[in-house]
Design a protein around this motif. Structure first.
Motif, PDB file in Angstrom:
ATOM      1  N   GLU A  35       0.822  -1.209   0.000  1.00 58.42           N
ATOM      2  CA  GLU A  35       0.000   0.000   0.000  1.00 58.42           C
ATOM      3  C   GLU A  35       0.856   1.258   0.000  1.00 58.42           C
ATOM      4  N   ALA A  36       2.011   1.208   0.674  1.00 55.20           N
ATOM      5  CA  ALA A  36       2.908   2.357   0.673  1.00 55.20           C
ATOM      6  C   ALA A  36       3.480   2.621  -0.713  1.00 55.20           C
ATOM      7  N   ASN A  37       3.761   1.555  -1.446  1.00 56.06           N
ATOM      8  CA  ASN A  37       4.266   1.728  -2.805  1.00 56.06           C
ATOM      9  C   ASN A  37       3.216   2.388  -3.695  1.00 56.06           C
ATOM     10  N   VAL A  38       1.977   1.940  -3.593  1.00 54.89           N
ATOM     11  CA  VAL A  38       0.894   2.542  -4.370  1.00 54.89           C
ATOM     12  C   VAL A  38       0.771   4.020  -4.032  1.00 54.89           C
ATOM     13  N   ALA A  39       0.794   4.339  -2.750  1.00 56.38           N
ATOM     14  CA  ALA A  39       0.667   5.729  -2.323  1.00 56.38           C
ATOM     15  C   ALA A  39       1.833   6.576  -2.826  1.00 56.38           C
ATOM     16  N   ALA A  40       3.036   6.014  -2.805  1.00 60.80           N
ATOM     17  CA  ALA A  40       4.211   6.758  -3.251  1.00 60.80           C
ATOM     18  C   ALA A  40       4.142   7.065  -4.737  1.00 60.80           C
ATOM     19  N   VAL A  41       3.688   6.104  -5.532  1.00 64.36           N
ATOM     20  CA  VAL A  41       3.558   6.337  -6.973  1.00 64.36           C
ATOM     21  C   VAL A  41       2.549   7.460  -7.231  1.00 64.36           C
ATOM     22  N   LYS A  42       1.412   7.394  -6.578  1.00 63.98           N
ATOM     23  CA  LYS A  42       0.382   8.412  -6.767  1.00 63.98           C
ATOM     24  C   LYS A  42       0.879   9.792  -6.349  1.00 63.98           C
ATOM     25  N   ALA A  43       1.670   9.838  -5.290  1.00 68.22           N
ATOM     26  CA  ALA A  43       2.143  11.113  -4.777  1.00 68.22           C
ATOM     27  C   ALA A  43       3.253  11.715  -5.631  1.00 68.22           C
ATOM     28  N   ARG A  44       4.076  10.852  -6.213  1.00 66.95           N
ATOM     29  CA  ARG A  44       5.277  11.341  -6.889  1.00 66.95           C
ATOM     30  C   ARG A  44       5.094  11.585  -8.388  1.00 66.95           C
ATOM     31  N   VAL A  45       4.246  10.788  -9.024  1.00 66.47           N
ATOM     32  CA  VAL A  45       4.110  10.869 -10.481  1.00 66.47           C
ATOM     33  C   VAL A  45       2.936  11.783 -10.839  1.00 66.47           C
ATOM     34  N   ALA A  46       3.180  12.709 -11.753  1.00 66.13           N
ATOM     35  CA  ALA A  46       2.123  13.628 -12.178  1.00 66.13           C
ATOM     36  C   ALA A  46       0.948  12.853 -12.763  1.00 66.13           C
ATOM     37  N   PRO A  47      -0.279  13.250 -12.454  1.00 72.51           N
ATOM     38  CA  PRO A  47      -1.456  12.494 -12.911  1.00 72.51           C
ATOM     39  C   PRO A  47      -1.501  12.279 -14.417  1.00 72.51           C
ATOM     40  N   GLU A  48      -1.073  13.277 -15.180  1.00 75.00           N
ATOM     41  CA  GLU A  48      -1.129  13.146 -16.631  1.00 75.00           C
ATOM     42  C   GLU A  48      -0.091  12.161 -17.173  1.00 75.00           C
ATOM     43  N   ARG A  49       0.861  11.798 -16.347  1.00 77.60           N
ATOM     44  CA  ARG A  49       1.895  10.863 -16.767  1.00 77.60           C
ATOM     45  C   ARG A  49       1.599   9.442 -16.296  1.00 77.60           C
ATOM     46  N   LEU A  50       0.591   9.272 -15.446  1.00 74.07           N
ATOM     47  CA  LEU A  50       0.360   8.015 -14.751  1.00 74.07           C
ATOM     48  C   LEU A  50      -0.966   7.371 -15.153  1.00 74.07           C
ATOM     49  N   LEU A  51      -0.933   6.061 -15.344  1.00 71.36           N
ATOM     50  CA  LEU A  51      -2.148   5.263 -15.483  1.00 71.36           C
ATOM     51  C   LEU A  51      -2.148   4.191 -14.407  1.00 71.36           C
ATOM     52  N   ILE A  52      -3.233   4.146 -13.631  1.00 75.52           N
ATOM     53  CA  ILE A  52      -3.447   3.062 -12.687  1.00 75.52           C
ATOM     54  C   ILE A  52      -4.352   2.055 -13.389  1.00 75.52           C
ATOM     55  N   HIS A  53      -3.788   0.914 -13.719  1.00 76.07           N
ATOM     56  CA  HIS A  53      -4.509  -0.100 -14.488  1.00 76.07           C
ATOM     57  C   HIS A  53      -4.872  -1.249 -13.562  1.00 76.07           C
ATOM     58  N   LYS A  54      -6.157  -1.400 -13.307  1.00 84.05           N
ATOM     59  CA  LYS A  54      -6.640  -2.436 -12.406  1.00 84.05           C
ATOM     60  C   LYS A  54      -6.866  -3.735 -13.172  1.00 84.05           C
ATOM     61  N   LEU A  55      -6.741  -4.843 -12.470  1.00 82.44           N
ATOM     62  CA  LEU A  55      -7.046  -6.124 -13.088  1.00 82.44           C
ATOM     63  C   LEU A  55      -8.457  -6.090 -13.660  1.00 82.44           C
ATOM     64  N   GLY A  56      -8.573  -6.457 -14.917  1.00 84.14           N
ATOM     65  CA  GLY A  56      -9.880  -6.457 -15.566  1.00 84.14           C
ATOM     66  C   GLY A  56     -10.194  -5.210 -16.360  1.00 84.14           C
ATOM     67  N   ASP A  57      -9.331  -4.190 -16.297  1.00 82.89           N
ATOM     68  CA  ASP A  57      -9.603  -2.951 -17.036  1.00 82.89           C
ATOM     69  C   ASP A  57      -9.507  -3.132 -18.538  1.00 82.89           C
ATOM     70  N   GLY A  58      -8.699  -4.064 -18.985  1.00 87.40           N
ATOM     71  CA  GLY A  58      -8.615  -4.357 -20.412  1.00 87.40           C
ATOM     72  C   GLY A  58      -7.906  -3.291 -21.235  1.00 87.40           C
ATOM     73  N   TRP A  59      -8.246  -3.289 -22.543  1.00 90.53           N
ATOM     74  CA  TRP A  59      -7.536  -2.452 -23.502  1.00 90.53           C
ATOM     75  C   TRP A  59      -7.857  -0.968 -23.388  1.00 90.53           C
ATOM     76  N   GLY A  60      -9.127  -0.622 -23.141  1.00 86.65           N
ATOM     77  CA  GLY A  60      -9.568   0.755 -23.285  1.00 86.65           C
ATOM     78  C   GLY A  60      -8.701   1.783 -22.582  1.00 86.65           C
ATOM     79  N   PRO A  61      -8.583   1.744 -21.258  1.00 86.95           N
ATOM     80  CA  PRO A  61      -7.776   2.754 -20.554  1.00 86.95           C
ATOM     81  C   PRO A  61      -6.312   2.745 -20.986  1.00 86.95           C
ATOM     82  N   LEU A  62      -5.775   1.555 -21.231  1.00 83.85           N
ATOM     83  CA  LEU A  62      -4.364   1.446 -21.614  1.00 83.85           C
ATOM     84  C   LEU A  62      -4.118   2.081 -22.974  1.00 83.85           C
ATOM     85  N   CYS A  63      -4.965   1.774 -23.933  1.00 85.08           N
ATOM     86  CA  CYS A  63      -4.773   2.321 -25.278  1.00 85.08           C
ATOM     87  C   CYS A  63      -4.998   3.830 -25.307  1.00 85.08           C
ATOM     88  N   ASP A  64      -5.974   4.311 -24.564  1.00 85.56           N
ATOM     89  CA  ASP A  64      -6.178   5.758 -24.467  1.00 85.56           C
ATOM     90  C   ASP A  64      -4.935   6.435 -23.888  1.00 85.56           C
TER      91      ASP A  64
END
Length: 215
Positions: free
Chosen positions: A146-175
């Motif tokens: 959980e600390a790793n997840v929080a650190a990524v969210k805190a450090r990486v600019a939102p426009e540079r980051l995609l949080i891809h959950k299991l089951g999200d599939g192609w759509g969010p990744l390709c966008d």
């Protein structure tokens, strides 16, 4: 060739399926734990880093367009600075479901690992660095996850980051990557039961090797 995608998620968050997906989308070759296992020279380099050597990213990741999973995921803070134009991908599942998968798969290898020139650099990196010498402590490992997840969210600019959950599939990744959705199903590989089978085979081979050395 330089990195275009940097993975920051722990192993067992769908990283192997994502590796396949990135290769399909043209962001391969993808550096993944599989590369480390398959290449003795790569294992030696990562083992040295896990023991404290300074990383040479051009040496380790030259020729790759993406990286996912351990060992590179542990070093994501350095990588996001070293490759400022790369996009950042956090593969994610709930901490509890991650532990269920990790404890039945990767943990078994870490606990059984005796470091040799042929082994993956798992003990030093996962046991000592990632989990601070407590790789089997459920509450501690979940807190680290959980600390790793929080650190990524805190450090990486939102426009540079995609949080891809299991089951999200192609759509969010390709966008996120700015590419069209391919006409194939999103990969689903290395499920827990398949990984467990591989772990059983690995541990049996390791036991046979140790018995042979003692004979």
């Amino acid at each position: 060739m330089t990195l275009k995608v940097i993975g920051t998620g722990f192993g067992r968050t769908g990283t192997d399926s994502m590796r396949e997906a990135l290769n399909i989308l043209g962001f391969g070759p993808c550096h993944h734990q599989r590369e480390v296992i398959a290449n003795p020279e790569t294992r030696a380099h990562w083992r040295a880093i896990a023991c404290g050597a300074t990383p040479d990213w051009d040496l380790l990741l030259g020729g790759y367009r993406s990286c996912l999973d351990w060992p590179s995921a542990y070093y994501w803070p350095q990588l996001v600075e070293a490759f400022p134009d790369a996009k950042v991908l956090l593969t994610w599942r709930s901490a509890e479901s991650w532990w269920e998968s990790y404890s039945k798969t990767i943990l078994r290898v870490v606990l059984a690992d005796t470091e040799t020139e042929e082994s993956a650099p798992g003990s030093q990196l996962l046991s000592l660095r990632v989990f601070g010498g407590r790789p089997a402590d459920r509450e501690h490992c979940i807190a680290v996850y959980e600390a790793n997840v929080a650190a990524v969210k805190a450090r990486v600019a939102p426009e540079r980051l995609l949080i891809h959950k299991l089951g999200d599939g192609w759509g969010p990744l390709c966008d996120f990557l700015g590419v069209p959705v391919p006409d194939v199903a999103f990969p689903r590989v290395n499920a827990t039961k398949d990984f467990q089978k591989g772990v059983d085979e690995f541990l049996a081979k390791r036991a046979a090797e140790q018995a042979g050395r003692q004979a």
